[in-house]
Design a protein around this motif. Structure first.
Motif, PDB file in Angstrom:
ATOM      1  N   LEU A  44      -3.743   6.924  -0.628  1.00 45.41           N
ATOM      2  CA  LEU A  44      -5.221   6.671   0.116  1.00 45.41           C
ATOM      3  C   LEU A  44      -4.892   6.626   1.520  1.00 45.41           C
ATOM      4  CD1 LEU A  44      -6.969   4.505  -2.656  1.00 45.41           C
ATOM      5  CD2 LEU A  44      -7.463   6.786  -2.372  1.00 45.41           C
ATOM      6  N   VAL A  45      -5.294   7.446   2.456  1.00 48.03           N
ATOM      7  CA  VAL A  45      -4.866   7.651   3.545  1.00 48.03           C
ATOM      8  C   VAL A  45      -6.126   7.806   4.618  1.00 48.03           C
ATOM      9  CG1 VAL A  45      -2.605   8.388   3.337  1.00 48.03           C
ATOM     10  CG2 VAL A  45      -4.334  10.115   3.909  1.00 48.03           C
ATOM     11  N   PRO A  46      -5.969   7.106   5.842  1.00 48.13           N
ATOM     12  CA  PRO A  46      -7.245   7.477   6.791  1.00 48.13           C
ATOM     13  C   PRO A  46      -7.242   8.709   7.372  1.00 48.13           C
ATOM     14  CG  PRO A  46      -5.543   6.322   7.777  1.00 48.13           C
ATOM     15  CD  PRO A  46      -4.899   6.135   6.407  1.00 48.13           C
ATOM     16  N   SER A  48      -8.189  11.888   9.892  1.00 50.51           N
ATOM     17  CA  SER A  48      -8.149  11.893  11.457  1.00 50.51           C
ATOM     18  C   SER A  48      -9.843  11.847  12.032  1.00 50.51           C
ATOM     19  CB  SER A  48      -7.435  13.299  12.056  1.00 50.51           C
ATOM     20  OG  SER A  48      -8.114  14.166  11.361  1.00 50.51           O
ATOM     21  N   PRO A  49     -10.859  12.308  11.235  1.00 44.93           N
ATOM     22  CA  PRO A  49     -12.193  12.051  11.800  1.00 44.93           C
ATOM     23  C   PRO A  49     -12.596  10.866  11.945  1.00 44.93           C
ATOM     24  CG  PRO A  49     -12.301  13.828  10.160  1.00 44.93           C
ATOM     25  CD  PRO A  49     -10.755  13.383  10.028  1.00 44.93           C
ATOM     26  N   CYS A  50     -11.872   9.888  11.426  1.00 43.72           N
ATOM     27  CA  CYS A  50     -12.296   8.534  11.596  1.00 43.72           C
ATOM     28  C   CYS A  50     -11.220   7.613  12.567  1.00 43.72           C
ATOM     29  CB  CYS A  50     -12.632   7.651  10.063  1.00 43.72           C
ATOM     30  SG  CYS A  50     -10.894   7.249   9.334  1.00 43.72           S
ATOM     31  N   LEU A  51     -10.689   8.255  13.209  1.00 48.51           N
ATOM     32  CA  LEU A  51      -9.827   7.615  14.453  1.00 48.51           C
ATOM     33  C   LEU A  51     -10.527   6.604  15.052  1.00 48.51           C
ATOM     34  CD1 LEU A  51      -7.098   7.422  15.777  1.00 48.51           C
ATOM     35  CD2 LEU A  51      -7.670   9.393  17.082  1.00 48.51           C
ATOM     36  N   TRP A  52     -11.863   7.008  15.638  1.00 50.90           N
ATOM     37  CA  TRP A  52     -12.416   6.102  16.174  1.00 50.90           C
ATOM     38  C   TRP A  52     -12.783   4.984  15.612  1.00 50.90           C
ATOM     39  CZ3 TRP A  52     -17.703   4.892  14.801  1.00 50.90           C
ATOM     40  CH2 TRP A  52     -18.242   5.987  13.931  1.00 50.90           C
ATOM     41  N   ASN A 136     -16.592  14.881   7.512  1.00 58.50           N
ATOM     42  CA  ASN A 136     -15.985  13.821   8.288  1.00 58.50           C
ATOM     43  C   ASN A 136     -15.725  12.625   7.332  1.00 58.50           C
ATOM     44  OD1 ASN A 136     -15.703  15.067  10.927  1.00 58.50           O
ATOM     45  ND2 ASN A 136     -18.034  14.596  10.882  1.00 58.50           N
ATOM     46  N   PRO A 137     -14.616  12.685   6.255  1.00 57.24           N
ATOM     47  CA  PRO A 137     -14.451  11.716   5.178  1.00 57.24           C
ATOM     48  C   PRO A 137     -13.780  10.464   6.050  1.00 57.24           C
ATOM     49  CG  PRO A 137     -12.724  13.307   5.346  1.00 57.24           C
ATOM     50  CD  PRO A 137     -13.798  13.866   5.971  1.00 57.24           C
ATOM     51  N   ALA A 138     -14.181   9.302   5.495  1.00 58.73           N
ATOM     52  CA  ALA A 138     -13.529   8.175   6.027  1.00 58.73           C
ATOM     53  C   ALA A 138     -12.036   8.034   5.783  1.00 58.73           C
ATOM     54  CB  ALA A 138     -14.211   6.923   5.495  1.00 58.73           C
ATOM     55  N   PHE A 139     -11.833   8.283   4.491  1.00 55.11           N
ATOM     56  CA  PHE A 139     -10.494   8.343   3.920  1.00 55.11           C
ATOM     57  C   PHE A 139     -10.023   9.694   3.211  1.00 55.11           C
ATOM     58  CE2 PHE A 139      -7.636   4.548   3.627  1.00 55.11           C
ATOM     59  CZ  PHE A 139      -8.415   3.797   4.713  1.00 55.11           C
ATOM     60  N   TYR A 140      -8.868   9.809   2.749  1.00 56.48           N
ATOM     61  CA  TYR A 140      -8.529  11.103   1.875  1.00 56.48           C
ATOM     62  C   TYR A 140      -7.656  10.201   0.893  1.00 56.48           C
ATOM     63  CZ  TYR A 140      -9.505  14.769   5.374  1.00 56.48           C
ATOM     64  OH  TYR A 140     -10.044  15.694   6.077  1.00 56.48           O
ATOM     65  N   ALA A 141      -7.983  10.864  -0.610  1.00 58.11           N
ATOM     66  CA  ALA A 141      -7.265  10.516  -1.629  1.00 58.11           C
ATOM     67  C   ALA A 141      -6.386  11.812  -2.124  1.00 58.11           C
ATOM     68  CB  ALA A 141      -8.110  10.174  -2.692  1.00 58.11           C
TER      69      ALA A 141
END
Length: 154
Positions: A44-46, A48-52, A136-141
């Protein structure tokens, strides 16, 4: 670290803190490739669209292209699937309860003081984000299933 009969590896919000994540996955790939038993990884990783939202938390955020460098190490003997988790509404809830009060208002994480309100907001956001495709997902699984005997993916 992958000794004995270990057959599952889970990482939650860890990879973005590892300076040489690809080197680590090369080592994992060498170990898993030599095995014959099924092995499942979930990372589970953050995104890039949620960098802000995270204000440069960790060394990197991920996108499908950067994650494909990882999955490419396992392609010969694995199936990989990438799931986007959350979306625009979940990201807004994070902003409202975590990023804005901590970073900009300096009042602290509102999840601590508004627990029920936060839980309700998250639930509504998850349901709403699931009802429409999200860009724009918050995270990826990232799920990697090696040496599969039967599929786990639909």
């Amino acid at each position: 670290f992958l000794t004995g009969k270990a057959n599952f590896l889970l990482s939650q919000s860890a990879l973005e803190h590892i300076p040489h994540d690809l080197t680590m996955f090369q080592a994992i790939s060498r170990v898993v490739e030599q095995r014959t038993e099924p092995f499942i990884q979930v990372h589970l990783v953050p995104s890039s669209p949620c960098l802000w939202l995270y204000h440069f938390h960790g060394i990197r955020q991920y996108n499908p292209r950067t994650l494909s460098k990882i999955t490419g190490l396992f392609d010969r003997y694995s199936t990989s699937v990438l799931y986007g988790l959350g979306g625009r509404r979940c990201n807004r809830v994070h902003w409202r309860y975590i990023t804005r009060p901590i970073v900009y208002q300096k009042t602290g994480d509102l999840r601590d003081s508004r627990t029920d309100e936060y839980a309700d907001s998250v639930l509504r956001a998850v349901i709403a984000d699931m009802e429409e495709p999200q860009g724009n997902p918050a995270f990826y699984a990232l799920v990697i299933h090696s040496h599969l005997r039967s599929g786990i993916f639909p």
